[in-house]
Design a protein around this motif. Structure first.
Motif, PDB file in Angstrom:
ATOM      1  N   GLU A   9       0.836  -1.202   0.000  1.00 57.76           N
ATOM      2  CA  GLU A   9       0.000   0.000   0.000  1.00 57.76           C
ATOM      3  C   GLU A   9       0.874   1.257   0.000  1.00 57.76           C
ATOM      4  N   ARG A  10       1.949   1.239   0.767  1.00 58.28           N
ATOM      5  CA  ARG A  10       2.850   2.394   0.814  1.00 58.28           C
ATOM      6  C   ARG A  10       3.582   2.572  -0.504  1.00 58.28           C
ATOM      7  N   ILE A  13       1.180   4.267  -2.841  1.00 59.38           N
ATOM      8  CA  ILE A  13       1.050   5.694  -2.518  1.00 59.38           C
ATOM      9  C   ILE A  13       2.234   6.474  -3.076  1.00 59.38           C
ATOM     10  N   GLU A  16       2.176   6.555  -6.984  1.00 59.91           N
ATOM     11  CA  GLU A  16       1.218   7.531  -7.504  1.00 59.91           C
ATOM     12  C   GLU A  16       1.736   8.956  -7.322  1.00 59.91           C
ATOM     13  N   ALA A  17       2.398   9.202  -6.216  1.00 65.92           N
ATOM     14  CA  ALA A  17       2.907  10.556  -5.952  1.00 65.92           C
ATOM     15  C   ALA A  17       4.029  10.935  -6.905  1.00 65.92           C
ATOM     16  N   THR A 124       0.553   4.883   7.454  1.00 62.74           N
ATOM     17  CA  THR A 124       0.345   4.861   6.008  1.00 62.74           C
ATOM     18  C   THR A 124      -0.458   6.078   5.567  1.00 62.74           C
ATOM     19  N   LYS A 128       0.674   9.330   3.066  1.00 69.62           N
ATOM     20  CA  LYS A 128      -0.120   9.853   1.949  1.00 69.62           C
ATOM     21  C   LYS A 128      -0.342  11.358   2.097  1.00 69.62           C
ATOM     22  N   LYS A 129      -0.713  11.794   3.290  1.00 69.33           N
ATOM     23  CA  LYS A 129      -0.958  13.215   3.527  1.00 69.33           C
ATOM     24  C   LYS A 129       0.334  14.029   3.402  1.00 69.33           C
ATOM     25  N   ASN A 132       1.272  14.448  -0.221  1.00 73.31           N
ATOM     26  CA  ASN A 132       0.345  15.381  -0.875  1.00 73.31           C
ATOM     27  C   ASN A 132       0.651  16.826  -0.465  1.00 73.31           C
TER      28      ASN A 132
END
Length: 149
Positions: A9-10, A13, A16-17, A124, A128-129, A132
């Motif tokens: 999952e990480r 993330i 995608e970033a 996690t 993500k935050k 972003n």
């Protein structure tokens, strides 16, 4: 890094970033990337990574790590792997970005949270935050769902 249930999952993330950075790096002639790696011109590679990252992230967020690697022979598509260090507020991720002719992939090799939570899921979400928040253009959050009356 030993894989844990949260690694995939990480990695997603992070992938995608930094996907716009991978796209920018894939526009560079592969022979140049291979030559820089082969000749250990890490300063040149660092400049290329920084130039690609500065379009999308605050300065210093994405940097070349300790180098990289390449696979290139007569019978296959070249593959370039770059070690990246991604620093966001409160978290540092060490990754390997693999670039081929049509695809890019990310492998998370280590992640360090400045103040880790006891719950890995919270860490996690923090990752993500934090990623972003480092972007010039923030990812849009999905709009709230309307509730039928």
């Amino acid at each position: 890094m030993r894989k844990c249930p949260y690694s995939a999952e990480r990695e997603k993330i992070i992938a995608e970033a930094i996907s716009p950075i991978a796209t920018e790096l894939r526009m560079i002639e592969v022979a140049n990337l291979v030559a820089y790696l082969h000749l250990e011109c890490y300063g040149n590679l660092s400049d290329l990574v920084s130039s690609a990252a500065e379009l999308y992230f605050h300065p210093g967020t994405v940097n070349l790590g300790v180098g990289g690697d390449y696979k290139m022979d007569w019978n296959s598509v070249p593959e370039v792997t770059l070690d990246l260090e991604i620093k966001a507020a409160g978290v540092t991720a060490y990754t390997r970005l693999c670039l081929t002719d049509k695809l890019a992939g990310v492998e998370l090799t280590h992640i360090a949270f400045q103040s880790p939570a006891a719950d890995p899921h919270l860490n996690t979400m923090f990752l993500k935050k934090a990623l972003n928040d480092c972007k010039f253009v923030k990812s849009a959050e999905p709009p709230p769902q309307a509730i039928a009356c």
